[in-house]
Scaffold this motif. Sequence first.
Motif, mmCIF file in Angstrom:
data_model
loop_
_atom_site.group_PDB
_atom_site.id
_atom_site.type_symbol
_atom_site.label_atom_id
_atom_site.label_comp_id
_atom_site.label_asym_id
_atom_site.label_seq_id
_atom_site.Cartn_x
_atom_site.Cartn_y
_atom_site.Cartn_z
ATOM 1 N N MET A 1 0.790 -1.336 -0.074
ATOM 2 C CA MET A 1 -0.046 0.013 0.032
ATOM 3 C C MET A 1 0.930 1.326 -0.148
ATOM 4 N N ASP A 2 2.048 1.080 0.713
ATOM 5 C CA ASP A 2 2.865 2.458 0.574
ATOM 6 C C ASP A 2 3.272 2.918 -0.787
ATOM 7 N N ALA A 3 3.484 1.885 -1.539
ATOM 8 C CA ALA A 3 3.650 2.222 -3.179
ATOM 9 C C ALA A 3 2.546 2.935 -3.816
ATOM 10 N N ARG A 4 1.435 2.247 -3.707
ATOM 11 C CA ARG A 4 0.153 2.989 -4.017
ATOM 12 C C ARG A 4 0.021 4.244 -3.569
ATOM 13 N N VAL A 5 0.387 4.577 -2.372
ATOM 14 C CA VAL A 5 0.169 6.047 -1.752
ATOM 15 C C VAL A 5 0.994 6.983 -2.499
ATOM 16 N N GLN A 6 2.370 6.454 -2.327
ATOM 17 C CA GLN A 6 3.669 7.231 -3.080
ATOM 18 C C GLN A 6 3.288 7.486 -4.442
ATOM 19 N N ARG A 7 2.609 6.579 -5.149
ATOM 20 C CA ARG A 7 2.219 6.951 -6.883
ATOM 21 C C ARG A 7 1.253 7.968 -6.834
ATOM 22 N N SER A 8 0.514 7.949 -5.853
ATOM 23 C CA SER A 8 -0.632 9.095 -5.923
ATOM 24 C C SER A 8 -0.077 10.552 -5.851
ATOM 25 N N VAL A 9 0.920 10.562 -4.774
ATOM 26 C CA VAL A 9 1.742 11.801 -4.730
ATOM 27 C C VAL A 9 2.488 12.163 -5.994
ATOM 28 N N VAL A 10 3.120 11.122 -6.448
ATOM 29 C CA VAL A 10 3.748 11.366 -7.888
ATOM 30 C C VAL A 10 2.879 12.012 -9.013
ATOM 31 N N ALA A 11 1.565 11.429 -8.886
ATOM 32 C CA ALA A 11 0.535 11.855 -10.037
ATOM 33 C C ALA A 11 0.246 13.209 -9.691
ATOM 34 N N THR A 12 -0.115 13.423 -8.303
ATOM 35 C CA THR A 12 -0.444 14.793 -8.061
ATOM 36 C C THR A 12 0.547 15.796 -8.309
ATOM 37 N N LEU A 13 1.504 15.653 -8.214
ATOM 38 C CA LEU A 13 2.570 16.669 -8.335
ATOM 39 C C LEU A 13 3.031 16.885 -9.820
ATOM 40 N N SER A 14 2.809 15.925 -10.787
ATOM 41 C CA SER A 14 2.897 15.825 -12.032
ATOM 42 C C SER A 14 1.897 16.591 -12.705
ATOM 43 N N THR A 15 0.629 17.012 -12.066
ATOM 44 C CA THR A 15 -0.347 17.827 -12.678
ATOM 45 C C THR A 15 -0.127 19.383 -12.400
ATOM 46 N N ARG A 16 0.815 19.694 -11.651
ATOM 47 C CA ARG A 16 1.197 21.204 -11.299
ATOM 48 C C ARG A 16 1.454 21.890 -12.827
ATOM 49 N N PRO A 17 1.253 23.166 -12.990
ATOM 50 C CA PRO A 17 1.483 23.760 -14.168
ATOM 51 C C PRO A 17 2.756 23.659 -14.600
ATOM 52 N N ALA A 18 3.914 23.807 -13.815
ATOM 53 C CA ALA A 18 5.221 23.591 -14.232
ATOM 54 C C ALA A 18 6.136 22.303 -13.566
ATOM 55 N N ALA A 19 5.438 21.424 -13.563
ATOM 56 C CA ALA A 19 6.346 20.028 -13.052
ATOM 57 C C ALA A 19 7.262 19.746 -13.689
ATOM 58 N N LEU A 20 8.359 19.274 -13.254
ATOM 59 C CA LEU A 20 9.569 18.911 -13.766
ATOM 60 C C LEU A 20 9.943 17.490 -13.367
ATOM 61 N N GLU A 21 10.559 16.890 -14.213
ATOM 62 C CA GLU A 21 11.179 15.453 -13.890
ATOM 63 C C GLU A 21 12.736 15.753 -13.679
ATOM 64 N N VAL A 22 13.184 15.450 -12.443
ATOM 65 C CA VAL A 22 14.634 15.510 -12.289
ATOM 66 C C VAL A 22 15.042 14.095 -11.929
ATOM 67 N N GLY A 23 15.868 13.597 -12.622
ATOM 68 C CA GLY A 23 16.099 12.263 -12.570
ATOM 69 C C GLY A 23 14.700 11.509 -11.926
ATOM 70 N N PRO A 24 15.039 10.544 -10.608
ATOM 71 C CA PRO A 24 14.237 9.865 -9.975
ATOM 72 C C PRO A 24 13.093 10.880 -9.231
ATOM 73 N N PHE A 25 13.125 11.973 -9.360
ATOM 74 C CA PHE A 25 12.065 12.817 -8.782
ATOM 75 C C PHE A 25 11.095 13.493 -9.644
ATOM 76 N N VAL A 26 9.812 13.895 -8.970
ATOM 77 C CA VAL A 26 9.018 14.871 -9.752
ATOM 78 C C VAL A 26 9.012 15.969 -8.621
#
Length: 250
Positions: A1-26
């Motif tokens: 479940m931890d991974a599913r919760v973390q993926r939901s955070v990644v998805a939320t941040l990816s919708t920010r107007p100027a979201a960035l991909e920096v290596g393993p980070f969003v």
Amino acid sequence: MDARVQRSVVATLSTRPAALEVGPFVVGIDPTTVSPHINYATPRPGEAVTAADVTALIDAFRAAGRRPRLEYVASCAPALESLLLAAGFVPEARHTYLLCVPDTLRTPPTPDDVALVEPGDDEQRAALIGAQNDAFGEAASASAADVARLRRQQRAGGVAVMAVAGSGACLGGGGAARPTDGVSEVAGIAVREPYRRRGLAGAITAETTRRLFAAGAEVAWLEAGGAESWRVYQRVGYRPAGERLYLVMN
């Protein structure tokens, strides 16, 4: 479940107007606000992180004019905390997050003189944001950017709930982003100080969660701001599940 919760955070941040991909980070960057609760980074679960990745992340924050800050589920990047500390980050908080599924959700009664409704126009969105800001001790007025952000969340499939008195005043509310992999965070649960201790926080939390499940979510998660909030969330069916870390650079 931890991974599913973390993926939901990644998805939320990816919708920010100027979201960035920096290596393993969003990195979730919103040019309309400097709020650290909106502009922060998170790692993709299970990906290796190096000291060079952390340096690149810091550079990306500085280029965007934002203070480096991260939020993430601890188990999804177990080596990350030590790398961040070595780079000059400091712990901001360490919270247990709670989960709710449809079978555990409990719906308490709503006070007789209050209706729980979804804001349907920008005036109502501004009233909801103003009530949340007031409850959290911030400037009560909502900016045009705040209203647009909430409008985008709703149109993308997210949830927003406002508690409205018979007089038409907004007493508080909450919301949730569109579910990812069946998971979404319930956030911003707030009640203005004069209307607390009437069961309204629990009613708002339950209604926000119910609407999220009706929209197709399988799991809702949130974090408690203190012992009183913890008790409210447990009464409506949330249970402790995992740990999230918050780190920020001085």
